[in-house]
Design a protein around this motif. Structure first.
Motif, PDB file in Angstrom:
ATOM      1  N   ARG A 182       0.956  -1.492   0.203  1.00 44.25           N
ATOM      2  CA  ARG A 182       0.049  -0.010  -0.280  1.00 44.25           C
ATOM      3  C   ARG A 182       0.630   1.190  -0.036  1.00 44.25           C
ATOM      4  NH1 ARG A 182      -4.478  -0.889  -1.594  1.00 44.25           N
ATOM      5  NH2 ARG A 182      -6.392  -1.255  -0.471  1.00 44.25           N
ATOM      6  N   PHE A 183       2.209   0.911   0.503  1.00 42.19           N
ATOM      7  CA  PHE A 183       2.774   2.094   0.250  1.00 42.19           C
ATOM      8  C   PHE A 183       3.609   2.803  -1.036  1.00 42.19           C
ATOM      9  CE2 PHE A 183       4.227   1.272   4.788  1.00 42.19           C
ATOM     10  CZ  PHE A 183       4.335   2.072   5.566  1.00 42.19           C
ATOM     11  N   GLN A 184       3.348   3.769  -1.121  1.00 43.22           N
ATOM     12  CA  GLN A 184       3.890   4.337  -2.750  1.00 43.22           C
ATOM     13  C   GLN A 184       5.154   4.936  -2.913  1.00 43.22           C
ATOM     14  OE1 GLN A 184       1.479   5.057  -5.145  1.00 43.22           O
ATOM     15  NE2 GLN A 184       0.353   4.449  -4.284  1.00 43.22           N
ATOM     16  N   ARG A 185       5.854   5.819  -0.800  1.00 39.98           N
ATOM     17  CA  ARG A 185       7.166   6.190  -0.809  1.00 39.98           C
ATOM     18  C   ARG A 185       7.172   5.281   1.030  1.00 39.98           C
ATOM     19  NH1 ARG A 185      10.911   8.753  -3.013  1.00 39.98           N
ATOM     20  NH2 ARG A 185       9.511   9.439  -5.048  1.00 39.98           N
ATOM     21  N   MET A 186       8.256   5.241   1.161  1.00 41.39           N
ATOM     22  CA  MET A 186       8.948   4.270   2.455  1.00 41.39           C
ATOM     23  C   MET A 186      10.285   5.351   2.866  1.00 41.39           C
ATOM     24  SD  MET A 186       8.022   0.524   3.024  1.00 41.39           S
ATOM     25  CE  MET A 186       8.656   0.712   5.049  1.00 41.39           C
ATOM     26  N   GLU A 187      10.849   6.605   3.103  1.00 42.23           N
ATOM     27  CA  GLU A 187      11.018   7.464   3.007  1.00 42.23           C
ATOM     28  C   GLU A 187      11.914   6.922   4.629  1.00 42.23           C
ATOM     29  OE1 GLU A 187      11.101  11.388   2.193  1.00 42.23           O
ATOM     30  OE2 GLU A 187      11.439  10.665  -0.641  1.00 42.23           O
ATOM     31  N   ARG A 188      11.265   6.977   5.969  1.00 40.32           N
ATOM     32  CA  ARG A 188      10.979   6.842   7.367  1.00 40.32           C
ATOM     33  C   ARG A 188      12.072   5.512   7.720  1.00 40.32           C
ATOM     34  NH1 ARG A 188       7.409   7.401  11.425  1.00 40.32           N
ATOM     35  NH2 ARG A 188       6.197   6.617   9.921  1.00 40.32           N
ATOM     36  N   PHE A 189      13.755   5.542   7.955  1.00 42.88           N
ATOM     37  CA  PHE A 189      14.045   4.182   8.270  1.00 42.88           C
ATOM     38  C   PHE A 189      13.358   3.108   8.779  1.00 42.88           C
ATOM     39  CE2 PHE A 189      17.372   6.720   6.861  1.00 42.88           C
ATOM     40  CZ  PHE A 189      18.278   6.440   5.495  1.00 42.88           C
ATOM     41  N   ARG A 190      13.908   1.802   8.910  1.00 48.32           N
ATOM     42  CA  ARG A 190      13.044   1.238  10.511  1.00 48.32           C
ATOM     43  C   ARG A 190      14.270  -0.093  10.097  1.00 48.32           C
ATOM     44  NH1 ARG A 190       9.391   3.784   7.189  1.00 48.32           N
ATOM     45  NH2 ARG A 190       7.495   4.014   7.531  1.00 48.32           N
ATOM     46  N   GLY A 191      13.961  -0.680  11.783  1.00 46.48           N
ATOM     47  CA  GLY A 191      14.981  -1.474  11.918  1.00 46.48           C
ATOM     48  C   GLY A 191      16.048  -1.417  12.926  1.00 46.48           C
ATOM     49  N   SER A 192      17.066  -1.162  13.271  1.00 44.39           N
ATOM     50  CA  SER A 192      17.652  -1.125  14.479  1.00 44.39           C
ATOM     51  C   SER A 192      18.568  -0.370  14.316  1.00 44.39           C
ATOM     52  CB  SER A 192      18.698  -2.225  14.815  1.00 44.39           C
ATOM     53  OG  SER A 192      19.162  -3.746  14.154  1.00 44.39           O
ATOM     54  N   PHE A 193      19.042  -0.543  15.488  1.00 42.15           N
ATOM     55  CA  PHE A 193      20.331   0.827  15.315  1.00 42.15           C
ATOM     56  C   PHE A 193      21.459   0.821  16.567  1.00 42.15           C
ATOM     57  CE2 PHE A 193      17.344   3.496  18.027  1.00 42.15           C
ATOM     58  CZ  PHE A 193      18.797   3.906  18.928  1.00 42.15           C
ATOM     59  N   THR A 194      22.460   1.175  16.573  1.00 39.70           N
ATOM     60  CA  THR A 194      23.534   1.133  17.272  1.00 39.70           C
ATOM     61  C   THR A 194      24.159   2.525  16.899  1.00 39.70           C
ATOM     62  OG1 THR A 194      23.600  -1.344  17.492  1.00 39.70           O
ATOM     63  CG2 THR A 194      25.593   0.443  18.798  1.00 39.70           C
ATOM     64  N   ARG A 195      24.736   3.042  18.191  1.00 37.55           N
ATOM     65  CA  ARG A 195      25.750   4.389  18.594  1.00 37.55           C
ATOM     66  C   ARG A 195      26.147   4.565  19.304  1.00 37.55           C
ATOM     67  NH1 ARG A 195      24.225   9.725  15.324  1.00 37.55           N
ATOM     68  NH2 ARG A 195      26.608   9.732  16.079  1.00 37.55           N
ATOM     69  N   SER A 196      28.070   4.425  19.317  1.00 38.34           N
ATOM     70  CA  SER A 196      28.617   4.359  20.553  1.00 38.34           C
ATOM     71  C   SER A 196      29.044   5.400  21.115  1.00 38.34           C
ATOM     72  CB  SER A 196      29.083   3.343  20.608  1.00 38.34           C
ATOM     73  OG  SER A 196      28.888   1.851  20.883  1.00 38.34           O
ATOM     74  N   PHE A 197      30.008   5.947  21.946  1.00 37.37           N
ATOM     75  CA  PHE A 197      30.604   7.478  21.975  1.00 37.37           C
ATOM     76  C   PHE A 197      31.221   7.586  23.509  1.00 37.37           C
ATOM     77  CE2 PHE A 197      25.929   8.078  20.723  1.00 37.37           C
ATOM     78  CZ  PHE A 197      26.235   9.174  19.275  1.00 37.37           C
ATOM     79  N   THR A 198      32.617   7.446  22.718  1.00 37.24           N
ATOM     80  CA  THR A 198      33.518   7.819  23.867  1.00 37.24           C
ATOM     81  C   THR A 198      33.833   8.738  24.598  1.00 37.24           C
ATOM     82  OG1 THR A 198      34.526   5.876  22.479  1.00 37.24           O
ATOM     83  CG2 THR A 198      36.542   6.289  24.032  1.00 37.24           C
TER      84      THR A 198
END
Length: 143
Positions: free
Chosen positions: A89-105
């Motif tokens: 049904r989607f015409q466009r999917m621009e938002r990201f989905r799924g997992s993420f990881t960000r690390s900061f020292t």
């Protein structure tokens, strides 16, 4: 109303990119999805506290995981696809989905026992205070 110069080459390139994306998406399905990286702001307050703010719209608190180990702060999470809308049904999917990881020292002066996190209006705020002994001290000069 402002006049905008038409750029046929730019428009053609954009159409080609969209066509290639659709071709590979239909061929590979979900396997071609890219990892997403939420944007963050990192700053230090006047109280010498490091603050990290991450934009995570549409996520729930229970989908977030925050760890601090060996001076490394790690943010993990997963933005899930809404089940009420069928993919075809989607015409466009621009938002990201799924997992993420960000690390900061971070500097070793962070007081791990007093780290706090809050989540409001799609923004995760992590406050990392420094240990008292690492904060600047005013020294009076004697006679």
């Amino acid at each position: 109303m402002a006049l905008v110069r038409w750029d046929p080459v730019g428009e053609l390139a954009s159409m080609e990119v969209d066509r290639l994306h659709n071709m590979f998406s239909s061929f590979y399905g979900e396997g071609l999805s890219r990892n997403w990286v939420p944007p963050v702001d990192i700053y230090e307050t006047e109280q010498h506290e490091v603050v990290i703010k991450a934009e995570l719209p549409g996520m729930k608190r229970e989908d977030l995981d925050i760890t601090f180990e060996n001076s490394v702060l790690t943010l993990r999470g997963e933005r899930k696809i809404e089940n009420e809308i069928a993919r075809d049904r989607f015409q466009r999917m621009e938002r990201f989905r799924g997992s993420f990881t960000r690390s900061f020292t971070l500097p070793p002066t962070i007081d791990a026992a007093n780290i706090s996190a809050s989540y409001k209006d799609g923004v995760l705020t992590v406050r990392l205070p420094q240990r008292e002994e690492s904060k600047p001290k005013q020294i009076a000069v004697g006679e």
